[in-house]
Design a protein around this motif. Sequence first.
Motif, short mmCIF file in Angstrom:
data_model
loop_
_atom_site.label_atom_id
_atom_site.label_comp_id
_atom_site.label_asym_id
_atom_site.label_seq_id
_atom_site.Cartn_x
_atom_site.Cartn_y
_atom_site.Cartn_z
N ARG A 65 0.74 -1.38 -0.36
CA ARG A 65 0.08 -0.01 0.10
C ARG A 65 0.99 1.31 0.39
O ARG A 65 0.28 2.36 -1.00
CB ARG A 65 -0.51 -0.16 1.42
N HIS A 66 2.22 1.01 0.53
CA HIS A 66 3.33 2.82 0.11
C HIS A 66 3.75 2.63 -0.63
O HIS A 66 3.68 3.61 -0.71
CB HIS A 66 3.86 1.89 1.76
N LYS A 67 3.70 1.50 -1.68
CA LYS A 67 4.47 2.19 -2.70
C LYS A 67 3.54 2.25 -3.69
O LYS A 67 3.62 3.43 -4.27
CB LYS A 67 4.94 0.43 -3.25
N ALA A 68 2.21 1.91 -3.03
CA ALA A 68 1.51 2.34 -4.40
C ALA A 68 1.22 4.23 -4.35
O ALA A 68 0.92 4.47 -5.05
CB ALA A 68 -0.05 1.65 -3.91
N VAL A 69 1.18 4.55 -2.36
CA VAL A 69 0.39 5.96 -2.26
C VAL A 69 2.23 6.11 -2.44
O VAL A 69 2.12 7.73 -3.03
CB VAL A 69 0.93 6.06 -1.19
N ALA A 70 3.43 5.99 -2.73
CA ALA A 70 5.19 6.89 -2.99
C ALA A 70 4.61 6.80 -4.83
O ALA A 70 5.31 7.89 -5.16
CB ALA A 70 5.82 5.16 -3.25
N VAL A 71 4.11 6.34 -5.84
CA VAL A 71 4.36 6.21 -6.89
C VAL A 71 3.49 7.65 -7.18
O VAL A 71 3.90 8.55 -8.32
CB VAL A 71 3.22 4.99 -7.78
N GLU A 72 2.17 7.68 -6.20
CA GLU A 72 1.80 9.26 -6.50
C GLU A 72 2.71 10.33 -6.23
O GLU A 72 2.52 11.40 -7.06
CB GLU A 72 0.22 8.86 -5.73
N TRP A 73 2.87 10.34 -5.03
CA TRP A 73 4.31 11.50 -4.78
C TRP A 73 5.19 11.28 -5.63
O TRP A 73 5.57 12.56 -6.73
CB TRP A 73 4.09 11.19 -3.33
N LEU A 74 5.42 10.46 -6.40
CA LEU A 74 6.49 11.02 -7.38
C LEU A 74 6.32 11.16 -8.67
O LEU A 74 7.10 11.68 -9.37
CB LEU A 74 6.86 8.99 -7.52
N LYS A 75 5.33 10.98 -8.91
CA LYS A 75 4.30 11.94 -10.10
C LYS A 75 5.02 13.61 -9.80
O LYS A 75 5.24 13.90 -10.52
CB LYS A 75 3.02 12.04 -10.19
N LEU A 76 4.68 13.69 -8.13
CA LEU A 76 4.53 14.81 -7.81
C LEU A 76 6.25 15.62 -8.35
O LEU A 76 6.22 16.52 -8.40
CB LEU A 76 4.40 15.57 -6.50
N CYS A 77 6.86 14.75 -8.49
CA CYS A 77 8.20 14.86 -8.84
C CYS A 77 8.88 14.89 -9.94
O CYS A 77 9.81 15.44 -10.63
CB CYS A 77 9.25 14.48 -7.74
N GLY A 78 7.52 14.67 -10.97
CA GLY A 78 8.09 14.53 -11.79
C GLY A 78 8.27 13.27 -12.94
O GLY A 78 8.97 12.94 -13.61
N LEU A 79 8.03 12.00 -12.07
CA LEU A 79 8.77 10.93 -12.72
C LEU A 79 7.78 9.33 -12.48
O LEU A 79 6.92 10.04 -11.30
CB LEU A 79 9.40 10.34 -11.33
N GLU A 80 7.68 9.02 -13.29
CA GLU A 80 6.51 7.86 -13.80
C GLU A 80 7.41 6.91 -13.48
O GLU A 80 8.85 5.89 -14.30
CB GLU A 80 5.62 8.18 -15.43
#
Length: 461
Positions: free
Chosen positions: A142-157
């Motif tokens: 679950r934490h990794k799925a949330v991390a993916v959304e945060w990384l989008k804010l960093c400009g990373l897919e």
Amino acid sequence: MTLWHPDPALIRRPAYLSLADQFARAIHDGRLANGERLPTHRRLADELGLSVQTVSRAYEELIRRGLVSGEIGRGSFVQTQRHEPDPPYLPERPGEVIDLSILKPVCESMHLELMRAALGWLGETLPAASALSFRPNMVFPRHKAVAVEWLKLCGLETTAQNVSVTNGATAAMTVALMSVAPPGSTVATEAIGHHTLVPLARYLGFNLEGLPIDDNGILPDALDEACRHSDIRAVFVQPSVINPTATLMGSVRRSELAEVARRHDIAIIENDVLGPLVEKRAPPLAHFAPERTLYVTSFSKITVPGLRIGYLAAPDRYVAAVANRHLVTNWMATPIMAEIASKWVADGTALELVRWQREALHHRLDIAAEVLAGVGYRAQRDGMHLWLELPGDRSEEGFVAQARLQGVAIAPGTSFRIAETPWKPAIRISLGSTTEAELRAGLGVVTKLLLGDPEHLLLAI
């Protein structure tokens, strides 16, 4: 016993510091070699017409700088080969020192209140797996799925399968380096770079090569040349303001570095701990070279220092290596901190704290511009520090020591020096580590030291 002796005619007030500076220059110039025994306190005091207490304080200052070691019953010896590097910040904050040496975010009472509230929430809702499981794959999906959304804010897919949750950026950096740079290989980085890289290289057994930089970061031609002549396995970069010189690398330079890395098939480790704090920046290097970039970001610099959780996003070719090395060095990140980070990302608290931090830093940069009027320095609008090159007649060690005597701690530029190239003395000043009043006072001391007459200032202390 050495043949070199201090010149009593050059001693100024405060005498102990002036004497220590003479020894430091002799050590740096090679006139005092590693292991040489220094005169006893009483003998040197008699030769120079000083008190034994003054000589003792000078030797203590040299020990503090890591230039001399004192051995009970044997004496004091030159120590130019340090076993451990000095940190670029005060280990502690004794007395009333204004500490501008350590890089941290601006914090107010609300940050503590938010952490207390989060821990209270956690006491009521802590998942069983976070408290009872030893298996990372049971705790963190679950934490990794949330991390993916945060990384989008960093400009990373990226995907959850490519993300590791770590105990902050340092853990992520260590794992990334272990994953791409085997012992005996070489990692390239900025000539003025991350202060933990030198000891990390020593501990992990790889070599470190500092490359020339300009106002845009590492020179692509220098990286290309290094790859042709050294066993370069990776390049470690801090392209977005967090680097000591407060450089913000542009899109073209990032693309050029990605192309060099691709041409020589080396990995890129991108340290981007400020993440979305820096608004007007190019996409991450991971955007230009997604197949070879290990991307590091974290929360402690941009939300609350105690939230020591980071994300390491790795391309497919390195996922297994990263997972294995993370297991043997950390096993897994602290679940309690991961729960808070995930909650704050999901409910918007993390992003609100980032926005608050940006505004607070803007205000402090305005204070710096006001107090340091007439002084040249480098800073970025969303950055957390200043990089200030000293005038040609100023010694870096002496300047830092003089500031410390006036109650202000600053980080010496040599703490971030990677390459043994000609050096321009400099200091790094943190904007967020104190109150606004302390920042203003500390910058005032720095300004007076820079704009005043060095000899007059020495005599005035």
